[in-house]
Design a protein around this motif. Structure first.
Motif, PDB file in Angstrom:
ATOM      1  N   THR A 126      22.027  37.673 -24.254  1.00 45.80           N
ATOM      2  CA  THR A 126      22.240  39.111 -24.491  1.00 45.80           C
ATOM      3  C   THR A 126      23.135  39.720 -23.413  1.00 45.80           C
ATOM      4  O   THR A 126      24.347  39.548 -23.459  1.00 45.80           O
ATOM      5  CB  THR A 126      20.882  39.848 -24.581  1.00 45.80           C
ATOM      6  N   TRP A 127      22.551  40.414 -22.455  1.00 46.85           N
ATOM      7  CA  TRP A 127      23.371  41.225 -21.558  1.00 46.85           C
ATOM      8  C   TRP A 127      24.283  40.397 -20.659  1.00 46.85           C
ATOM      9  O   TRP A 127      25.377  40.849 -20.296  1.00 46.85           O
ATOM     10  CB  TRP A 127      22.498  42.174 -20.741  1.00 46.85           C
ATOM     11  N   LYS A 128      23.868  39.182 -20.311  1.00 43.01           N
ATOM     12  CA  LYS A 128      24.747  38.353 -19.491  1.00 43.01           C
ATOM     13  C   LYS A 128      25.982  37.898 -20.264  1.00 43.01           C
ATOM     14  O   LYS A 128      27.017  37.584 -19.660  1.00 43.01           O
ATOM     15  CB  LYS A 128      23.987  37.135 -18.950  1.00 43.01           C
ATOM     16  N   ALA A 129      25.874  37.874 -21.590  1.00 39.42           N
ATOM     17  CA  ALA A 129      27.021  37.535 -22.439  1.00 39.42           C
ATOM     18  C   ALA A 129      27.872  38.763 -22.748  1.00 39.42           C
ATOM     19  O   ALA A 129      29.017  38.617 -23.183  1.00 39.42           O
ATOM     20  CB  ALA A 129      26.546  36.903 -23.740  1.00 39.42           C
ATOM     21  N   GLY A 130      27.294  39.964 -22.562  1.00 36.22           N
ATOM     22  CA  GLY A 130      28.041  41.186 -22.842  1.00 36.22           C
ATOM     23  C   GLY A 130      27.442  42.058 -23.928  1.00 36.22           C
ATOM     24  O   GLY A 130      28.055  43.028 -24.358  1.00 36.22           O
ATOM     25  N   VAL A 131      26.224  41.732 -24.392  1.00 36.97           N
ATOM     26  CA  VAL A 131      25.561  42.518 -25.438  1.00 36.97           C
ATOM     27  C   VAL A 131      24.983  43.790 -24.830  1.00 36.97           C
ATOM     28  O   VAL A 131      24.381  43.764 -23.750  1.00 36.97           O
ATOM     29  CB  VAL A 131      24.438  41.689 -26.111  1.00 36.97           C
ATOM     30  N   ASP A 132      25.151  44.918 -25.520  1.00 36.52           N
ATOM     31  CA  ASP A 132      24.673  46.217 -25.030  1.00 36.52           C
ATOM     32  C   ASP A 132      23.296  46.589 -25.570  1.00 36.52           C
ATOM     33  O   ASP A 132      22.513  47.245 -24.883  1.00 36.52           O
ATOM     34  CB  ASP A 132      25.679  47.309 -25.405  1.00 36.52           C
ATOM     35  N   VAL A 133      23.017  46.208 -26.808  1.00 36.88           N
ATOM     36  CA  VAL A 133      21.718  46.509 -27.415  1.00 36.88           C
ATOM     37  C   VAL A 133      21.344  45.366 -28.351  1.00 36.88           C
ATOM     38  O   VAL A 133      22.201  44.806 -29.035  1.00 36.88           O
ATOM     39  CB  VAL A 133      21.740  47.863 -28.164  1.00 36.88           C
ATOM     40  N   VAL A 134      20.048  45.026 -28.369  1.00 41.90           N
ATOM     41  CA  VAL A 134      19.583  43.938 -29.229  1.00 41.90           C
ATOM     42  C   VAL A 134      18.393  44.405 -30.041  1.00 41.90           C
ATOM     43  O   VAL A 134      17.529  45.130 -29.550  1.00 41.90           O
ATOM     44  CB  VAL A 134      19.215  42.680 -28.401  1.00 41.90           C
ATOM     45  N   SER A 135      18.367  43.983 -31.316  1.00 41.28           N
ATOM     46  CA  SER A 135      17.179  44.120 -32.149  1.00 41.28           C
ATOM     47  C   SER A 135      16.389  42.826 -31.995  1.00 41.28           C
ATOM     48  O   SER A 135      16.805  41.780 -32.494  1.00 41.28           O
ATOM     49  CB  SER A 135      17.569  44.332 -33.614  1.00 41.28           C
ATOM     50  N   PHE A 136      15.272  42.908 -31.294  1.00 35.59           N
ATOM     51  CA  PHE A 136      14.461  41.742 -30.959  1.00 35.59           C
ATOM     52  C   PHE A 136      13.363  41.613 -32.004  1.00 35.59           C
ATOM     53  O   PHE A 136      12.381  42.332 -31.998  1.00 35.59           O
ATOM     54  CB  PHE A 136      13.892  41.928 -29.550  1.00 35.59           C
ATOM     55  N   GLY A 137      13.547  40.676 -32.950  1.00 40.05           N
ATOM     56  CA  GLY A 137      12.705  40.605 -34.132  1.00 40.05           C
ATOM     57  C   GLY A 137      11.363  39.935 -33.907  1.00 40.05           C
ATOM     58  O   GLY A 137      11.232  39.021 -33.102  1.00 40.05           O
TER      59      GLY A 137
END
Length: 344
Positions: A189-200
């Motif tokens: 996620t954030w280490k790859a550059g993702v800003d927001v995640v829907s964690f299912g």
């Protein structure tokens, strides 16, 4: 022999027990329950993100739509794969909640950096007359059962950052992807550059709850307002919190995903031995395969439940290959898998 969807499986007994425990006495409403504080701290620890804003909603569609609405403006466009869940299976909910449109990046189940770059460059060049560039949405696991590698995720996020665009990760099967990649939540996620995640969680043994995690805390208040305005703020929120707390306790979320992926691997191995043709390489808990109509008929007559993909059992040519989708969850027994393969 139930392979229709991981949505269809039972709730894990530990989750039901947690709901029963949470049902005693009184708790503050709307997310002020003490369990939510625990969930927030647990998720921040798991994602190595002490400043992350963490929220719960009951459905994946709500998680994706409200997150994208928070990242985008009504005059912008969201870039996604043509087979992304937000395009194929959410009845235009992301457009409804955000006012933005979806731009489908040409290609297969995965977006490539080159195709994404081209799609981005084609927008925001008509001034006030055209849609403005908005967030990128990545589905992980993809809707065809494949998984973006960490390098692929970073490459897409790098493209997004080049154009100063935020990135949303649709993680309805987040845990299955994580187990497949054998990496940390932060790396995916954030280490790859993702800003927001829907964690299912719903597809992996929960009754109905998804977490929305903003690594940029500046978006938190807007999301809270959108969640309330969109009618997705639960009054008796403790029953969402209890599910997620049980899910995270003792790594139940990882254990369940490992079981689901292992079940799918066992099924895929048997399908391969039986001569089935794979439409996509199975990398998590979802398989797309083709085998003759006669075998589908035999399986359905014996009680197997799964979806044919764009075909029906009707037809005289019993040797015709028909495609299907087979999904494994944590609860499917090896006896069901082995019986299915024996019939095949």
């Amino acid at each position: 022999m139930y392979f229709a969807s991981d949505n269809s499986g039972p709730v894990h007994p530990q989750v039901l027990a947690a709901l029963t425990e949470a049902n005693h006495g009184y708790q503050m409403a709307y997310g002020a329950d003490h369990l939510m504080n625990e969930v927030r701290d647990q998720i921040r620890g798991i994602f190595e993100a002490p400043g992350a804003a963490v929220y719960l909603v009951a459905t994946g569609t709500a998680a994706n739509s409200l997150a994208l609405a928070t990242l985008s403006k009504p005059w912008e466009t969201v870039f996604c794969s043509p087979v992304a869940h937000i395009h194929e299976d959410e009845c235009n909910a992301p457009e409804f909640y955000s006012g933005a449109k979806l731009t489908l990046v040409p290609g297969g189940d995965k977006m490539s950096p080159q195709a994404l770059t081209k799609s981005i460059q084609q927008e925001e060049n008509r001034g006030v007359h055209g849609p403005q560039r908005g967030p990128i949405s990545i589905t992980q696991v993809t809707e065809r059962g494949s998984v973006y590698s960490l390098a692929e995720l970073r490459a897409l996020c790098d493209v997004a950052k080049t154009y100063d665009l935020p990135v949303h990760l649709d993680g309805a099967r987040f845990s299955n992807a994580l187990v497949s990649l054998n990496c940390s939540p932060a790396e995916m996620t954030w280490k790859a550059g993702v800003d927001v995640v829907s964690f299912g969680g719903t597809k992996n043994g929960l009754l109905g709850v998804e977490a929305v995690i903003f690594f940029d805390e500046s978006k938190a208040w807007e999301f809270e307002l959108r969640r309330k305005r969109g009618a997705h703020l639960f009054s008796k929120h403790r029953y969402l919190s209890a599910q997620m707390a049980a899910y995270l306790q003792d790594d139940l979320w990882l254990e369940s995903a490992r079981k689901a992926n292992a079940n799918a691997a066992r099924l895929a191995e048997g399908l391969h031995a039986a001569g089935a043709e794979f439409l996509h390489e199975p990398q998590a808990n979802m398989i797309f395969a083709g085998f003759p109509r006669s075998q589908h008929k035999r399986l359905h007559e014996a009680g197997a439940i799964y979806h044919l993909w764009g075909d029906t059992l009707e037809g005289e040519d019993n040797d015709e290959l028909l495609a299907c989708r087979l999904v494994c969850d944590w609860s499917i027994g090896t006896d069901q898998i082995d019986r299915f393969l024996s019939l095949l």
